[in-house]
Design a protein around this motif. Structure first.
Motif, short mmCIF file in Angstrom:
data_model
loop_
_atom_site.label_atom_id
_atom_site.label_comp_id
_atom_site.label_asym_id
_atom_site.label_seq_id
_atom_site.Cartn_x
_atom_site.Cartn_y
_atom_site.Cartn_z
N TRP A 243 0.79 -1.23 0.00
CA TRP A 243 0.00 0.00 0.00
C TRP A 243 0.82 1.28 0.00
N ASP A 244 2.16 1.15 -0.08
CA ASP A 244 2.98 2.34 0.15
C ASP A 244 2.71 3.46 -0.85
N LYS A 245 2.25 3.10 -2.07
CA LYS A 245 1.97 4.15 -3.07
C LYS A 245 0.48 4.42 -3.19
N GLY A 246 -0.33 3.68 -2.46
CA GLY A 246 -1.78 3.89 -2.52
C GLY A 246 -2.50 2.56 -2.66
N PHE A 247 -3.83 2.66 -2.67
CA PHE A 247 -4.70 1.50 -2.66
C PHE A 247 -5.06 0.98 -4.05
N SER A 248 -4.97 1.83 -5.07
CA SER A 248 -5.56 1.48 -6.36
C SER A 248 -4.79 0.36 -7.04
N ALA A 249 -5.42 -0.28 -8.01
CA ALA A 249 -4.77 -1.33 -8.79
C ALA A 249 -3.49 -0.78 -9.41
N ASP A 250 -3.55 0.45 -9.91
CA ASP A 250 -2.41 1.08 -10.55
C ASP A 250 -1.27 1.29 -9.55
N SER A 251 -1.60 1.81 -8.36
CA SER A 251 -0.56 2.09 -7.35
C SER A 251 0.10 0.82 -6.87
N MET A 252 -0.68 -0.22 -6.64
CA MET A 252 -0.10 -1.45 -6.12
C MET A 252 0.74 -2.14 -7.19
N GLU A 253 0.30 -2.06 -8.44
CA GLU A 253 1.09 -2.62 -9.54
C GLU A 253 2.45 -1.91 -9.63
N SER A 254 2.39 -0.60 -9.51
CA SER A 254 3.60 0.18 -9.57
C SER A 254 4.54 -0.18 -8.40
N TYR A 255 3.96 -0.40 -7.22
CA TYR A 255 4.75 -0.84 -6.05
C TYR A 255 5.46 -2.16 -6.38
N TYR A 256 4.72 -3.12 -6.89
CA TYR A 256 5.31 -4.43 -7.21
C TYR A 256 6.39 -4.32 -8.30
N GLY A 260 10.39 -5.21 -8.19
CA GLY A 260 10.66 -6.37 -9.04
C GLY A 260 10.07 -7.67 -8.51
N PHE A 261 8.90 -7.55 -7.90
CA PHE A 261 8.29 -8.74 -7.29
C PHE A 261 7.43 -9.51 -8.30
N LYS A 262 7.48 -10.85 -8.20
CA LYS A 262 6.50 -11.67 -8.91
C LYS A 262 6.04 -12.78 -7.96
N ASP A 263 4.76 -13.18 -8.10
CA ASP A 263 4.25 -14.29 -7.30
C ASP A 263 4.73 -15.62 -7.88
N TRP A 264 4.78 -15.68 -9.22
CA TRP A 264 5.28 -16.90 -9.86
C TRP A 264 5.54 -16.62 -11.33
N GLU A 265 6.27 -17.53 -11.97
CA GLU A 265 6.45 -17.43 -13.41
C GLU A 265 5.40 -18.31 -14.07
N HIS A 266 4.67 -17.72 -15.01
CA HIS A 266 3.59 -18.46 -15.64
C HIS A 266 4.14 -19.66 -16.40
N LYS A 267 3.51 -20.80 -16.19
CA LYS A 267 4.05 -22.04 -16.74
C LYS A 267 4.01 -22.06 -18.27
N LEU A 268 2.99 -21.46 -18.89
CA LEU A 268 2.87 -21.50 -20.35
C LEU A 268 3.55 -20.29 -21.00
N SER A 269 3.20 -19.10 -20.53
CA SER A 269 3.69 -17.89 -21.20
C SER A 269 5.05 -17.44 -20.66
N LYS A 270 5.45 -17.96 -19.49
CA LYS A 270 6.68 -17.53 -18.79
C LYS A 270 6.61 -16.08 -18.29
N ALA A 271 5.41 -15.51 -18.25
CA ALA A 271 5.27 -14.13 -17.75
C ALA A 271 5.51 -14.10 -16.25
N PRO A 272 6.13 -13.01 -15.77
CA PRO A 272 6.37 -12.85 -14.32
C PRO A 272 5.09 -12.34 -13.66
N MET A 273 4.30 -13.29 -13.12
CA MET A 273 2.92 -12.95 -12.75
C MET A 273 2.77 -12.40 -11.34
N LEU A 274 1.66 -11.67 -11.17
CA LEU A 274 1.19 -11.25 -9.85
C LEU A 274 -0.16 -11.92 -9.60
N LYS A 275 -0.36 -12.43 -8.39
CA LYS A 275 -1.68 -12.95 -8.03
C LYS A 275 -2.31 -11.95 -7.07
#
Lengths: 493, 493
Positions: A243-256, A260-275
């Motif tokens: 929450w350090d940058k705010g509550f919104s989807a945009d702010s939390m995405e920017s925080y992550y 450089g955080f990812k929850d996991w690497e997507h098994k098919l696309s290899k994208a660095p995902m957030l859950k």
């Protein structure tokens, strides 16, 4: 004076005498009723026993507060009125097999069901395939954080860091009482209190002084201990709200992105995902009910009167099950109309959410195909970044309870950007395909049911279920036995 | 009895006498004030003159209804409080040059400004470049339909068909009085009435009986004569509302597809385009205010009290200019808070609208490039269909007044589908490019300002403006002269 008037006066006096007697008698009855009701309420508010500081057993608290406890126990009732919840054990992966693809490589692709009431918290976390079994036990202690009244006790004794970094299965015999009284109340005064460090830490990082928080804010913040977006930070899995940058989807995405955080690497696309977890509080904070000062408890735990006592209904549930005591306290429309109003918003959110889901499923499968046809890291990087962002935005709405109702306008704004990004990724994928000589439109695998999709992403469900069964039959009874002997009693739910 | 008590009683009687006199005097004053106020209101409601059945001159009606007329004249005040309207002559093509590209080949790409108040209707339709000049005069009579109180009179005398299929410029001397009294009122009873056949025809095709319409419905339907989506049907340009399948963006699109209608062929992409007009009524009908039975007039023409008279404020305007008399009749929040609430919705709609606009601009330019690189009709067909659908959906929200506020959830749903379709079109375009050997990403022309964009789509603005000037200087004065001599007087606005 004549004889006549004298007799008349006598009759009048006698009449007045008896009338007074009757009136006084009725007043006495009324007063008795009032005293009785007052006595009833006072009697029940006087504690019958002392409650120890970190007492986790809800049934012990319930001896002092039988009304609150009785209504709390109704969270065992899993029937929902909402057409979007229905029975509380809906298997979302069955209903939306696209989700299996979206979460490929992440434990959610194994099992994701509509949550049941708070009283089921321990039962359900033991049963979900996401906590594994005997051989495969992937979760840290952090994963217990929101499930039990034992958590404040353990954090108190072990310290938060040690608690989080434990193995989930090592704490099983300690964490046995489902979400309840201790999580939100101070045992002496019954004041609301925050027992989870993650919320206090997040608010303090935002510069909020805990001492300035009002009671009405607390009636939402006790819920925000868990009904929020969070992540497990670092190797020690320290529970943290982004929450350090705010509550919104945009702010939390920017925080992550910044860390450089990812929850996991997507098994098919290899994208660095957030859950996204369940950012209920964050979505609600952007909506009209929060703006108007309505707290979570106002709709999900409205006041109730039984006998002479007014108290907070601890049957925490969808307000749609209880429109008369929640919505209709402010809204003068009929139940039918209010239900229709809610569905009109939810239907629209569900329609756009579905478009985003469909687009994301195609995008992951197309990305997998692009890799198979020799796409380079460099070609894929912007595509995978778009996928990460799109799915995070979809999930920020999809994972939150209420099908967007907590803030339909914000939910639809965020979903709009999810579609934009996912389709942009697909546009770029088409470029890759034509460069690699893949004929367009590409042929994608059929992943139309949960089973087919799970098989496609490489899950061995039979093995996973066998391990879980082993765990339920052999480990869980041991946990309960040890817990019972430790705390003296163990309530079954 | 003593002398003393007798004197006391006398003084009491004298006091009571004078007290009564004073009280009666004050009551008299109050009664006089009430009679005066009542008289004031009655006097002004008694017509001072008869109004002929199709009288178009607002100032003649104004003699009987001075309050309504005076407030109507305030529509000449073009200042808006809303940050999205500001001054009423905002040039949208300057502010959003993407629009020039979106409307390439259609008259809107020449000129599109924020509308001014009703009293400017004649002045503004003469001035807009969309009605052409002397040499180029592209519009049919239909185009006058919503601009003047002369329209009901002409439809009555000429018949609707003949009126619509006239040349716009041939009716110029007949259509001179701006939108006003005649458009919505019956001159004898002042009852609300529908004077435009298109609305009656559309409602009847929907199976609605005009005789069943309530007064409260009429307080929206008189607005729905014009503030709706419509098209000019067939070679005779018969004004028609595409409501046969319903009001929603989806239903109207399906209606247009079924009859194979297009407003124009896009100059760059060659897509068979639809131009949404201003589906204010349709969007509003999906929103909470309509659901709660609030009529257009409740917010845009709230009641007003001057002297002893309560009347409808005919200064039709944004409720944001008049929050106290519109919003605050139902909502108890402060003006500041209510304004914030409106902007929160509008900001989100504007954000997603902008994404759709950006995507559509790129898509049209990319489609043009695909044609230039030898794309075939067959390759382009699905792309152009997606573009038609996407832009219609964007325009359904963008063209409606209120920046989506009339129904933010529906507005965002529809914009979500616009982004989906436009981005899908772009994905398909990438396939075409790679097939044709065009290097990706493609390079698109700079169309960053109104002037550059207009030049790019081939508009000769100097010539267009010269023709308009010629028209304003030489034709308009003739129209006014003839109108004045025909109707005896001509009010300037």
């Amino acid at each position: 004076m004549t004889e006549k008037t004298s007799t008349g006066k006598k009759i009048l006096y006698i009449f007045l005498f008896f009338a007074t007697v009757i009136v006084v008698f009725i007043l006495g009855l009324l007063a008795a009723s009032i005293f009785e009701r007052r006595g009833e309420s006072v009697a029940r508010l006087e504690p019958v026993r002392d409650i120890a500081e970190w007492e986790p057993r809800n049934e012990i608290w319930g001896e002092n507060y039988p009304r609150q406890y009785e209504t709390y126990r109704k969270t065992l009732d899993t029937g929902f009125r909402s057409k979007y919840a229905g029975s509380a054990t809906i298997d979302y992966l069955e209903d939306y097999p696209d989700l299996v693809v979206l979460w490929a490589g992440y434990l959610f692709s194994r099992d994701f069901k509509q949550a049941r009431g708070h009283a089921y918290a321990i039962k359900d976390i033991r049963q979900t395939l996401r906590t594994g079994g005997v051989e495969f036990s992937p979760q840290p202690g952090t994963c217990w954080s929101c499930k039990s009244t034992d958590v404040p006790r353990l954090i108190q004794s072990m310290g938060a860091e040690a608690f989080y970094k434990s193995k989930w299965s090592d704490l099983g015999e300690q964490v046995v009482n489902p979400i309840g009284c201790q999580d939100c109340h101070e045992p002496k005064t019954m004041d609301l209190r925050i027992t989870r460090p993650a919320l206090i830490e997040a608010l303090e990082r935002q510069g909020k002084k805990m001492s300035n928080i009002t009671h009405q804010e607390m009636r939402s913040l006790v819920c925000a201990q868990c009904h929020v977006e969070y992540y497990f930070k670092g190797p020690d899995k320290y529970l943290t709200f982004p929450w350090d940058k705010g509550f919104s989807a945009d702010s939390m995405e920017s925080y992550y992105n910044d860390i450089g955080f990812k929850d996991w690497e997507h098994k098919l696309s290899k994208a660095p995902m957030l859950k996204a977890q369940h950012p209920d509080y964050e979505l609600y904070m952007t909506g009209i009910h929060a703006t108007r000062g309505v707290a979570c408890a106002d709709c999900h735990m409205p006041y109730k009167v039984v006998g002479g006592v007014k108290f907070t209904d601890h049957h925490i549930q969808s307000p749609l099950n209880n429109i008369a005591n929640s919505c209709q306290v402010c809204h003068r429309q009929s139940e039918t109309q209010l239900l229709k109003d809610v569905y009109e918003r939810q239907d629209r959110v569900a329609e756009i959410r579905k478009i985003a889901e469909y687009s994301l499923r195609k995008a992951h499968l197309e990305a997998e195909l692009a890799w198979k046809n020799g796409a380079s890291e460099e070609e894929m990087k912007p595509i995978l970044e778009l996928l990460r962002s799109a799915q995070w935005r979809w999930d920020w709405v999809a994972a939150a309870n209420s099908v967007g109702f907590h803030s339909p306008v914000e939910a639809l704004r965020v979903l709009g950007t999810a579609i934009e990004r996912s389709e942009k990724a697909r546009g770029l994928l088409n470029i890759v395909f034509t460069k690699k000589g893949v004929t367009l439109p590409v042929t994608l695998p059929d992943v139309g049911t949960k089973l087919i999709a799970q098989k496609y992403i490489g899950l061995d469900l039979e093995k996973i279920l066998q391990d879980k069964l082993n765990f339920i039959q052999n480990v869980v009874p041991e946990w309960d036995k040890k817990a019972k002997s430790r705390q003296g009693s163990l309530q079954e739910y």
